[in-house]
Design a protein around this motif. Structure first.
Motif, PDB file in Angstrom:
ATOM      1  N   ALA A  21       0.835  -1.202   0.000  1.00 46.07           N
ATOM      2  CA  ALA A  21       0.000   0.000   0.000  1.00 46.07           C
ATOM      3  C   ALA A  21       0.874   1.257   0.000  1.00 46.07           C
ATOM      4  N   PHE A  22       1.939   1.229   0.784  1.00 44.53           N
ATOM      5  CA  PHE A  22       2.838   2.369   0.812  1.00 44.53           C
ATOM      6  C   PHE A  22       3.477   2.614  -0.546  1.00 44.53           C
ATOM      7  N   VAL A  23       4.007   1.572  -1.149  1.00 47.04           N
ATOM      8  CA  VAL A  23       4.701   1.732  -2.427  1.00 47.04           C
ATOM      9  C   VAL A  23       3.740   2.219  -3.507  1.00 47.04           C
ATOM     10  N   VAL A  24       2.525   1.709  -3.513  1.00 44.10           N
ATOM     11  CA  VAL A  24       1.521   2.174  -4.471  1.00 44.10           C
ATOM     12  C   VAL A  24       1.232   3.659  -4.243  1.00 44.10           C
ATOM     13  N   GLY A  25       1.051   4.051  -2.996  1.00 44.05           N
ATOM     14  CA  GLY A  25       0.811   5.457  -2.693  1.00 44.05           C
ATOM     15  C   GLY A  25       1.985   6.343  -3.048  1.00 44.05           C
ATOM     16  N   TYR A  26       3.160   5.858  -2.788  1.00 44.93           N
ATOM     17  CA  TYR A  26       4.370   6.618  -3.107  1.00 44.93           C
ATOM     18  C   TYR A  26       4.488   6.825  -4.615  1.00 44.93           C
ATOM     19  N   ALA A  27       4.271   5.763  -5.350  1.00 43.34           N
ATOM     20  CA  ALA A  27       4.353   5.865  -6.810  1.00 43.34           C
ATOM     21  C   ALA A  27       3.313   6.848  -7.343  1.00 43.34           C
ATOM     22  N   ALA A  28       2.120   6.786  -6.796  1.00 47.22           N
ATOM     23  CA  ALA A  28       1.076   7.726  -7.204  1.00 47.22           C
ATOM     24  C   ALA A  28       1.478   9.155  -6.857  1.00 47.22           C
ATOM     25  N   GLY A  29       2.052   9.329  -5.687  1.00 48.72           N
ATOM     26  CA  GLY A  29       2.493  10.653  -5.275  1.00 48.72           C
ATOM     27  C   GLY A  29       3.592  11.212  -6.161  1.00 48.72           C
ATOM     28  N   LEU A  30       4.499  10.347  -6.586  1.00 52.91           N
ATOM     29  CA  LEU A  30       5.570  10.803  -7.467  1.00 52.91           C
ATOM     30  C   LEU A  30       5.024  11.344  -8.778  1.00 52.91           C
ATOM     31  N   SER A  31       3.957  10.749  -9.237  1.00 55.95           N
ATOM     32  CA  SER A  31       3.393  11.206 -10.502  1.00 55.95           C
ATOM     33  C   SER A  31       2.665  12.531 -10.349  1.00 55.95           C
ATOM     34  N   LYS A  32       2.414  12.948  -9.113  1.00 58.67           N
ATOM     35  CA  LYS A  32       1.681  14.184  -8.847  1.00 58.67           C
ATOM     36  C   LYS A  32       2.491  15.217  -8.066  1.00 58.67           C
ATOM     37  N   THR A  33       3.787  15.025  -7.950  1.00 53.12           N
ATOM     38  CA  THR A  33       4.609  15.917  -7.143  1.00 53.12           C
ATOM     39  C   THR A  33       4.458  17.358  -7.622  1.00 53.12           C
ATOM     40  N   SER A  34       4.199  18.233  -6.681  1.00 47.87           N
ATOM     41  CA  SER A  34       3.942  19.634  -7.015  1.00 47.87           C
ATOM     42  C   SER A  34       5.209  20.479  -7.086  1.00 47.87           C
ATOM     43  N   GLY A  35       6.318  19.965  -6.618  1.00 52.48           N
ATOM     44  CA  GLY A  35       7.546  20.732  -6.646  1.00 52.48           C
ATOM     45  C   GLY A  35       7.777  21.558  -5.392  1.00 52.48           C
ATOM     46  N   ARG A  36       6.802  21.587  -4.480  1.00 56.50           N
ATOM     47  CA  ARG A  36       6.983  22.359  -3.251  1.00 56.50           C
ATOM     48  C   ARG A  36       8.017  21.723  -2.346  1.00 56.50           C
ATOM     49  N   LYS A  37       8.104  20.405  -2.377  1.00 57.06           N
ATOM     50  CA  LYS A  37       9.044  19.667  -1.535  1.00 57.06           C
ATOM     51  C   LYS A  37       9.633  18.539  -2.371  1.00 57.06           C
ATOM     52  N   SER A  38      10.755  18.011  -1.902  1.00 56.84           N
ATOM     53  CA  SER A  38      11.275  16.819  -2.549  1.00 56.84           C
ATOM     54  C   SER A  38      10.346  15.659  -2.209  1.00 56.84           C
ATOM     55  N   ALA A  39      10.433  14.596  -2.979  1.00 59.66           N
ATOM     56  CA  ALA A  39       9.595  13.419  -2.720  1.00 59.66           C
ATOM     57  C   ALA A  39       9.845  12.885  -1.311  1.00 59.66           C
ATOM     58  N   ALA A  40      11.119  12.845  -0.905  1.00 62.34           N
ATOM     59  CA  ALA A  40      11.442  12.329   0.431  1.00 62.34           C
ATOM     60  C   ALA A  40      10.827  13.203   1.522  1.00 62.34           C
ATOM     61  N   GLU A  41      10.886  14.518   1.349  1.00 62.26           N
ATOM     62  CA  GLU A  41      10.286  15.415   2.337  1.00 62.26           C
ATOM     63  C   GLU A  41       8.773  15.259   2.377  1.00 62.26           C
ATOM     64  N   ALA A  42       8.148  15.126   1.204  1.00 65.65           N
ATOM     65  CA  ALA A  42       6.703  14.959   1.142  1.00 65.65           C
ATOM     66  C   ALA A  42       6.280  13.660   1.823  1.00 65.65           C
ATOM     67  N   VAL A  43       7.023  12.589   1.581  1.00 66.38           N
ATOM     68  CA  VAL A  43       6.708  11.311   2.216  1.00 66.38           C
ATOM     69  C   VAL A  43       6.898  11.415   3.726  1.00 66.38           C
ATOM     70  N   GLN A  44       7.995  12.012   4.157  1.00 67.14           N
ATOM     71  CA  GLN A  44       8.252  12.132   5.594  1.00 67.14           C
ATOM     72  C   GLN A  44       7.182  12.966   6.279  1.00 67.14           C
ATOM     73  N   SER A  45       6.790  14.060   5.656  1.00 65.98           N
ATOM     74  CA  SER A  45       5.753  14.918   6.221  1.00 65.98           C
ATOM     75  C   SER A  45       4.426  14.161   6.350  1.00 65.98           C
ATOM     76  N   ALA A  46       4.062  13.435   5.297  1.00 66.23           N
ATOM     77  CA  ALA A  46       2.829  12.650   5.332  1.00 66.23           C
ATOM     78  C   ALA A  46       2.917  11.546   6.380  1.00 66.23           C
ATOM     79  N   ALA A  47       4.062  10.876   6.462  1.00 68.74           N
ATOM     80  CA  ALA A  47       4.234   9.799   7.435  1.00 68.74           C
ATOM     81  C   ALA A  47       4.164  10.336   8.858  1.00 68.74           C
ATOM     82  N   ASP A  48       4.779  11.486   9.093  1.00 74.47           N
ATOM     83  CA  ASP A  48       4.723  12.079  10.432  1.00 74.47           C
ATOM     84  C   ASP A  48       3.275  12.366  10.832  1.00 74.47           C
ATOM     85  N   THR A  49       2.517  12.931   9.920  1.00 69.22           N
ATOM     86  CA  THR A  49       1.112  13.222  10.192  1.00 69.22           C
ATOM     87  C   THR A  49       0.330  11.942  10.437  1.00 69.22           C
ATOM     88  N   ALA A  50       0.564  10.921   9.610  1.00 69.81           N
ATOM     89  CA  ALA A  50      -0.141   9.648   9.773  1.00 69.81           C
ATOM     90  C   ALA A  50       0.205   8.993  11.107  1.00 69.81           C
TER      91      ALA A  50
END
Length: 111
Positions: free
Chosen positions: A55-84
């Motif tokens: 589930a994580f890898v699927v979500g990550y892959a989906a997120g990569l295809s929609k990255t807005s450029g505000r943060k790096s992928a690693a930062e976006a994942v970490q921020s989401a994981a911290d919130t979760a």
């Protein structure tokens, strides 16, 4: 956790809503049935926590295809994981839930 399928589905729906609100991805429609099935199949064929990883890898892959450029992928994942993780401490009774609707919520806390 309840064993009533309707109650489980309702709880999953509530959790998905709470999590997407907390992460400020309000336009996301979470396909819980697909994710649950993916988890079951992964666990059956791989074992252990393979469903979670899948589930994580699927979500990550989906997120990569929609990255807005505000943060790096690693930062976006970490921020989401911290919130979760923060939400997981209290589950459906946490900030932003129906039970806590008078609280200020998560409006300014996500990426």
């Amino acid at each position: 956790m309840t064993t009533n399928p309707d109650a489980q589905e309702r709880a999953l729906s509530d959790w998905s809503r709470l999590l997407t609100q907390a992460l400020q991805i309000l336009d996301l429609e979470v396909d819980q049935k697909m994710l649950v099935e993916l988890g079951r199949r992964s666990e059956q064929t791989v074992g252990g926590d393979a469903g979670l990883v899948s589930a994580f890898v699927v979500g990550y892959a989906a997120g990569l295809s929609k990255t807005s450029g505000r943060k790096s992928a690693a930062e976006a994942v970490q921020s989401a994981a911290d919130t979760a993780f923060q939400l997981a401490e209290t589950g459906l009774d946490g900030p932003g839930s129906r039970q806590q609707s008078e609280e200020p919520g998560w409006k300014d806390s996500a990426q």
